[in-house]
Motif scaffolding. Structure first.
Motif, PDB file in Angstrom:
ATOM      1  N   VAL A  28       0.849  -1.200   0.000  1.00 23.90           N
ATOM      2  CA  VAL A  28       0.000   0.000   0.000  1.00 23.90           C
ATOM      3  C   VAL A  28       0.879   1.244   0.000  1.00 23.90           C
ATOM      4  O   VAL A  28       1.839   1.335   0.768  1.00 23.90           O
ATOM      5  CB  VAL A  28      -0.939   0.006   1.227  1.00 23.90           C
ATOM      6  CG1 VAL A  28      -1.662   1.333   1.367  1.00 23.90           C
ATOM      7  CG2 VAL A  28      -1.924  -1.135   1.139  1.00 23.90           C
ATOM      8  N   SER A  29       0.539   2.180  -0.857  1.00 21.14           N
ATOM      9  CA  SER A  29       1.211   3.478  -0.889  1.00 21.14           C
ATOM     10  C   SER A  29       0.146   4.563  -0.909  1.00 21.14           C
ATOM     11  O   SER A  29      -0.858   4.438  -1.617  1.00 21.14           O
ATOM     12  CB  SER A  29       2.087   3.612  -2.137  1.00 21.14           C
ATOM     13  OG  SER A  29       3.151   2.695  -2.102  1.00 21.14           O
ATOM     14  N   LEU A  30       0.370   5.601  -0.108  1.00 17.38           N
ATOM     15  CA  LEU A  30      -0.543   6.744  -0.121  1.00 17.38           C
ATOM     16  C   LEU A  30       0.125   7.926   0.535  1.00 17.38           C
ATOM     17  O   LEU A  30       1.037   7.783   1.349  1.00 17.38           O
ATOM     18  CB  LEU A  30      -1.874   6.415   0.562  1.00 17.38           C
ATOM     19  CG  LEU A  30      -1.880   6.113   2.062  1.00 17.38           C
ATOM     20  CD1 LEU A  30      -2.230   7.365   2.848  1.00 17.38           C
ATOM     21  CD2 LEU A  30      -2.908   5.047   2.346  1.00 17.38           C
ATOM     22  N   ASN A  31      -0.329   9.117   0.147  1.00 22.98           N
ATOM     23  CA  ASN A  31       0.143  10.365   0.735  1.00 22.98           C
ATOM     24  C   ASN A  31      -1.066  11.136   1.239  1.00 22.98           C
ATOM     25  O   ASN A  31      -2.061  11.268   0.517  1.00 22.98           O
ATOM     26  CB  ASN A  31       0.890  11.223  -0.290  1.00 22.98           C
ATOM     27  CG  ASN A  31       2.191  10.600  -0.714  1.00 22.98           C
ATOM     28  OD1 ASN A  31       2.841   9.922   0.062  1.00 22.98           O
ATOM     29  ND2 ASN A  31       2.576  10.823  -1.960  1.00 22.98           N
ATOM     30  N   VAL A  32      -0.972  11.643   2.457  1.00 28.84           N
ATOM     31  CA  VAL A  32      -2.033  12.460   3.035  1.00 28.84           C
ATOM     32  C   VAL A  32      -1.441  13.832   3.347  1.00 28.84           C
ATOM     33  O   VAL A  32      -0.611  13.954   4.244  1.00 28.84           O
ATOM     34  CB  VAL A  32      -2.600  11.825   4.325  1.00 28.84           C
ATOM     35  CG1 VAL A  32      -3.700  12.709   4.907  1.00 28.84           C
ATOM     36  CG2 VAL A  32      -3.106  10.417   4.053  1.00 28.84           C
ATOM     37  N   PRO A  33      -1.868  14.864   2.600  1.00 29.68           N
ATOM     38  CA  PRO A  33      -1.357  16.211   2.887  1.00 29.68           C
ATOM     39  C   PRO A  33      -1.861  16.733   4.221  1.00 29.68           C
ATOM     40  O   PRO A  33      -2.908  16.302   4.725  1.00 29.68           O
ATOM     41  CB  PRO A  33      -1.929  17.053   1.732  1.00 29.68           C
ATOM     42  CG  PRO A  33      -2.439  16.100   0.724  1.00 29.68           C
ATOM     43  CD  PRO A  33      -2.738  14.824   1.442  1.00 29.68           C
ATOM     44  N   LEU A  40     -10.836   5.485   5.508  1.00 28.65           N
ATOM     45  CA  LEU A  40     -10.439   4.197   4.958  1.00 28.65           C
ATOM     46  C   LEU A  40     -11.700   3.361   4.826  1.00 28.65           C
ATOM     47  O   LEU A  40     -12.360   3.075   5.824  1.00 28.65           O
ATOM     48  CB  LEU A  40      -9.434   3.494   5.882  1.00 28.65           C
ATOM     49  CG  LEU A  40      -8.105   4.201   6.093  1.00 28.65           C
ATOM     50  CD1 LEU A  40      -7.277   3.453   7.135  1.00 28.65           C
ATOM     51  CD2 LEU A  40      -7.340   4.308   4.789  1.00 28.65           C
ATOM     52  N   LEU A  41     -12.038   3.001   3.617  1.00 26.33           N
ATOM     53  CA  LEU A  41     -13.238   2.224   3.359  1.00 26.33           C
ATOM     54  C   LEU A  41     -12.863   0.895   2.736  1.00 26.33           C
ATOM     55  O   LEU A  41     -11.937   0.824   1.927  1.00 26.33           O
ATOM     56  CB  LEU A  41     -14.174   2.975   2.406  1.00 26.33           C
ATOM     57  CG  LEU A  41     -14.654   4.347   2.860  1.00 26.33           C
ATOM     58  CD1 LEU A  41     -15.452   5.020   1.757  1.00 26.33           C
ATOM     59  CD2 LEU A  41     -15.486   4.230   4.112  1.00 26.33           C
ATOM     60  N   GLY A  45     -11.580  -7.405   6.563  1.00 24.85           N
ATOM     61  CA  GLY A  45     -10.393  -8.106   6.085  1.00 24.85           C
ATOM     62  C   GLY A  45      -9.612  -7.370   5.021  1.00 24.85           C
ATOM     63  O   GLY A  45      -8.631  -7.889   4.498  1.00 24.85           O
ATOM     64  N   ALA A  46     -10.011  -6.139   4.700  1.00 21.71           N
ATOM     65  CA  ALA A  46      -9.320  -5.386   3.651  1.00 21.71           C
ATOM     66  C   ALA A  46      -7.991  -4.806   4.115  1.00 21.71           C
ATOM     67  O   ALA A  46      -7.171  -4.404   3.292  1.00 21.71           O
ATOM     68  CB  ALA A  46     -10.215  -4.265   3.129  1.00 21.71           C
ATOM     69  N   GLY A  47      -7.762  -4.726   5.437  1.00 23.97           N
ATOM     70  CA  GLY A  47      -6.491  -4.219   5.948  1.00 23.97           C
ATOM     71  C   GLY A  47      -6.560  -2.833   6.562  1.00 23.97           C
ATOM     72  O   GLY A  47      -5.528  -2.247   6.894  1.00 23.97           O
ATOM     73  N   LYS A  48      -7.757  -2.286   6.753  1.00 25.52           N
ATOM     74  CA  LYS A  48      -7.900  -0.937   7.305  1.00 25.52           C
ATOM     75  C   LYS A  48      -7.293  -0.833   8.707  1.00 25.52           C
ATOM     76  O   LYS A  48      -6.467   0.040   8.967  1.00 25.52           O
ATOM     77  CB  LYS A  48      -9.383  -0.540   7.355  1.00 25.52           C
ATOM     78  CG  LYS A  48     -10.099  -0.595   6.023  1.00 25.52           C
ATOM     79  CD  LYS A  48     -11.578  -0.288   6.145  1.00 25.52           C
ATOM     80  CE  LYS A  48     -12.345  -1.277   6.994  1.00 25.52           C
ATOM     81  NZ  LYS A  48     -12.532  -2.603   6.441  1.00 25.52           N
TER      82      LYS A  48
END
Length: 160
Positions: A28-33, A40-41, A45-48
């Motif tokens: 998983v890669s993401l950036n939150v400014p 997170l939706l 079991g999705a990994g949230k």
């Protein structure tokens, strides 16, 4: 600076005997400014929850990494910048709302004196000021959640 930066973060769990491997989070890669509100939706079991636990340092990643406000995710410095309310908050039954906030404040390096004003204001804000000195064992689940929210806000975190 980004509030949260996640790069190729993965988490795999092994069965007790180490035979099976379950990948809860895959690259998983993401950036939150800064200043952004995100959700997170996903299905069960999705990994949230795994992602949040990795960011807080409650789990160690299998690979990849993350930062919170420029600090390594899970480090003491990054954890002091985050307010977190777990789904199932556990508060020792001998605590009152006030003593729980004192305890949580100390965990976040806030002195008794510093937290006194914050505690009173937060308990008023979450509707528990009349319950400040009542044992938490007498609280409903909703009251415990409101207390947990006050605890998450106590140290005035940059990320909630």
């Amino acid at each position: 600076m980004l509030a949260i930066e996640v790069k190729e973060l993965s988490k795999a769990y092994r069965s007790p005997l180490g035979i099976r491997r379950h990948e809860a989070l895959k690259r998983v890669s993401l950036n939150v400014p800064n200043g952004q509100i995100i959700s997170l939706l996903g299905p069960n079991g999705a990994g949230k929850t795994t992602l949040i636990k990795l960011l807080l340092g409650l789990l160690r990643p299998s690979s990849g990494g993350a930062t919170i406000l420029g600090e390594r995710a899970g480090s003491m410095r990054s954890r002091c910048k985050v307010g977190y309310l777990p789904e199932n908050l556990i508060v020792e039954s001998h605590h009152t709302a006030d003593s729980a906030l004192i305890y949580w404040g100390r965990l976040n390096h806030i002195s008794r004196g510093q937290s006194r004003v914050r505690r009173e204001a937060l308990l008023r804000q979450v509707g528990l000021s009349k319950w400040a000195h009542v044992p938490v064992r007498q609280f409903s689940k909703g009251m415990r959640q409101r207390l947990g929210l006050a605890g998450a806000l106590l140290h005035d975190p940059e990320i909630l």
